[in-house]
Design a protein around this motif. Structure first.
Motif, PDB file in Angstrom:
ATOM      1  N   ARG A  81       4.277  69.842   8.701  1.00 41.26           N
ATOM      2  CA  ARG A  81       4.628  68.800   7.707  1.00 41.26           C
ATOM      3  C   ARG A  81       5.153  67.577   8.092  1.00 41.26           C
ATOM      4  O   ARG A  81       4.882  66.435   7.821  1.00 41.26           O
ATOM      5  CB  ARG A  81       5.166  69.626   6.573  1.00 41.26           C
ATOM      6  CG  ARG A  81       5.524  68.865   5.421  1.00 41.26           C
ATOM      7  CD  ARG A  81       4.564  68.317   4.505  1.00 41.26           C
ATOM      8  NE  ARG A  81       4.928  67.526   3.435  1.00 41.26           N
ATOM      9  CZ  ARG A  81       4.204  66.364   3.120  1.00 41.26           C
ATOM     10  NH1 ARG A  81       3.007  66.040   3.591  1.00 41.26           N
ATOM     11  NH2 ARG A  81       4.676  65.707   2.040  1.00 41.26           N
ATOM     12  N   LEU A  82       6.177  67.968   9.074  1.00 40.16           N
ATOM     13  CA  LEU A  82       6.933  66.757   9.816  1.00 40.16           C
ATOM     14  C   LEU A  82       6.253  65.946  10.640  1.00 40.16           C
ATOM     15  O   LEU A  82       6.148  64.674  10.548  1.00 40.16           O
ATOM     16  CB  LEU A  82       8.284  67.520  10.605  1.00 40.16           C
ATOM     17  CG  LEU A  82       9.264  68.224   9.820  1.00 40.16           C
ATOM     18  CD1 LEU A  82      10.113  68.811  10.821  1.00 40.16           C
ATOM     19  CD2 LEU A  82      10.018  67.247   8.821  1.00 40.16           C
ATOM     20  N   ALA A  83       5.075  66.550  11.323  1.00 46.38           N
ATOM     21  CA  ALA A  83       3.945  65.635  11.952  1.00 46.38           C
ATOM     22  C   ALA A  83       3.192  64.887  11.022  1.00 46.38           C
ATOM     23  O   ALA A  83       3.059  63.684  11.280  1.00 46.38           O
ATOM     24  CB  ALA A  83       3.423  66.779  12.988  1.00 46.38           C
ATOM     25  N   THR A  84       2.879  65.547  10.101  1.00 49.61           N
ATOM     26  CA  THR A  84       2.112  64.905   9.115  1.00 49.61           C
ATOM     27  C   THR A  84       2.763  63.801   8.451  1.00 49.61           C
ATOM     28  O   THR A  84       2.173  62.695   8.321  1.00 49.61           O
ATOM     29  CB  THR A  84       1.570  65.767   7.744  1.00 49.61           C
ATOM     30  OG1 THR A  84       0.824  66.835   8.447  1.00 49.61           O
ATOM     31  CG2 THR A  84       0.816  65.003   6.865  1.00 49.61           C
ATOM     32  N   LEU A  85       3.965  63.764   8.249  1.00 48.55           N
ATOM     33  CA  LEU A  85       4.780  62.731   7.778  1.00 48.55           C
ATOM     34  C   LEU A  85       5.209  61.500   8.630  1.00 48.55           C
ATOM     35  O   LEU A  85       5.933  60.687   8.610  1.00 48.55           O
ATOM     36  CB  LEU A  85       6.064  63.259   6.998  1.00 48.55           C
ATOM     37  CG  LEU A  85       6.043  63.909   5.887  1.00 48.55           C
ATOM     38  CD1 LEU A  85       6.975  64.811   5.400  1.00 48.55           C
ATOM     39  CD2 LEU A  85       5.211  63.331   4.581  1.00 48.55           C
TER      40      LEU A  85
ATOM     41  N   GLU B 289       7.247  72.095  20.671  1.00 47.52           N
ATOM     42  CA  GLU B 289       8.769  72.082  20.602  1.00 47.52           C
ATOM     43  C   GLU B 289       9.407  72.140  19.334  1.00 47.52           C
ATOM     44  O   GLU B 289      10.397  72.753  19.000  1.00 47.52           O
ATOM     45  CB  GLU B 289       9.318  70.871  21.589  1.00 47.52           C
ATOM     46  CG  GLU B 289      10.718  70.795  21.910  1.00 47.52           C
ATOM     47  CD  GLU B 289      11.121  69.603  22.434  1.00 47.52           C
ATOM     48  OE1 GLU B 289      12.209  69.065  22.409  1.00 47.52           O
ATOM     49  OE2 GLU B 289      10.396  69.431  23.670  1.00 47.52           O
ATOM     50  N   ALA B 290       8.770  71.366  18.350  1.00 48.52           N
ATOM     51  CA  ALA B 290       9.190  71.186  16.762  1.00 48.52           C
ATOM     52  C   ALA B 290       9.300  72.488  16.512  1.00 48.52           C
ATOM     53  O   ALA B 290      10.097  73.060  15.763  1.00 48.52           O
ATOM     54  CB  ALA B 290       8.522  70.310  16.107  1.00 48.52           C
TER      55      ALA B 290
ATOM     56  N   LEU C  69      14.280  64.867  14.071  1.00 50.35           N
ATOM     57  CA  LEU C  69      13.644  63.641  13.259  1.00 50.35           C
ATOM     58  C   LEU C  69      14.222  62.257  13.886  1.00 50.35           C
ATOM     59  O   LEU C  69      15.119  62.154  14.405  1.00 50.35           O
ATOM     60  CB  LEU C  69      14.442  63.811  11.786  1.00 50.35           C
ATOM     61  CG  LEU C  69      14.001  65.348  11.064  1.00 50.35           C
ATOM     62  CD1 LEU C  69      14.578  65.358   9.814  1.00 50.35           C
ATOM     63  CD2 LEU C  69      12.334  65.406  11.105  1.00 50.35           C
ATOM     64  N   LYS C  70      13.238  61.382  13.269  1.00 49.76           N
ATOM     65  CA  LYS C  70      13.522  60.111  13.784  1.00 49.76           C
ATOM     66  C   LYS C  70      14.493  59.350  12.887  1.00 49.76           C
ATOM     67  O   LYS C  70      15.348  58.798  13.558  1.00 49.76           O
ATOM     68  CB  LYS C  70      12.374  58.997  13.380  1.00 49.76           C
ATOM     69  CG  LYS C  70      10.999  59.374  14.120  1.00 49.76           C
ATOM     70  CD  LYS C  70       9.920  58.411  13.494  1.00 49.76           C
ATOM     71  CE  LYS C  70       8.628  58.616  14.184  1.00 49.76           C
ATOM     72  NZ  LYS C  70       7.507  57.893  13.737  1.00 49.76           N
ATOM     73  N   ASP C  71      14.734  60.053  11.579  1.00 49.43           N
ATOM     74  CA  ASP C  71      15.641  59.246  10.652  1.00 49.43           C
ATOM     75  C   ASP C  71      16.515  60.415  10.423  1.00 49.43           C
ATOM     76  O   ASP C  71      15.916  61.138   9.439  1.00 49.43           O
ATOM     77  CB  ASP C  71      15.112  58.426   9.485  1.00 49.43           C
ATOM     78  CG  ASP C  71      16.207  57.771   8.838  1.00 49.43           C
ATOM     79  OD1 ASP C  71      17.444  57.855   9.047  1.00 49.43           O
ATOM     80  OD2 ASP C  71      15.805  57.593   7.632  1.00 49.43           O
TER      81      ASP C  71
END
Length: 64
Positions: free
Chosen positions: A4-8, A19-20, A60-62
């Motif tokens: 989900r994080l990759a999709t977003l 790694e995530a 996360l980026k942000d």
């Protein structure tokens, strides 16, 4: 969760999917809770906040 994080497009640059997955397993797996709450006697709320913040910083980026 990593999917989900990759999709977003939320993962930080340089954090590959594998790694995530590992970082998430480390932070949200049962051993983290058992160590912090059970063995180190952290209050649940403190452990929850620290785990969430640490995972956010690592992935996360942000993270704000």
């Amino acid at each position: 969760m990593a999917d989900r994080l990759a999709t977003l497009d939320a993962l930080r640059a340089g954090v590959p999917h594998a790694e995530a997955v590992d970082v998430l397993w480390f932070h949200v797996g049962p051993h983290a809770w058992m160590t912090l709450v059970g063995e180190r006697a952290w209050p649940f709320d403190r452990a929850q906040a620290w785990i969430a913040h640490s995972a956010c910083q690592a992935l996360l980026k942000d993270c704000g």
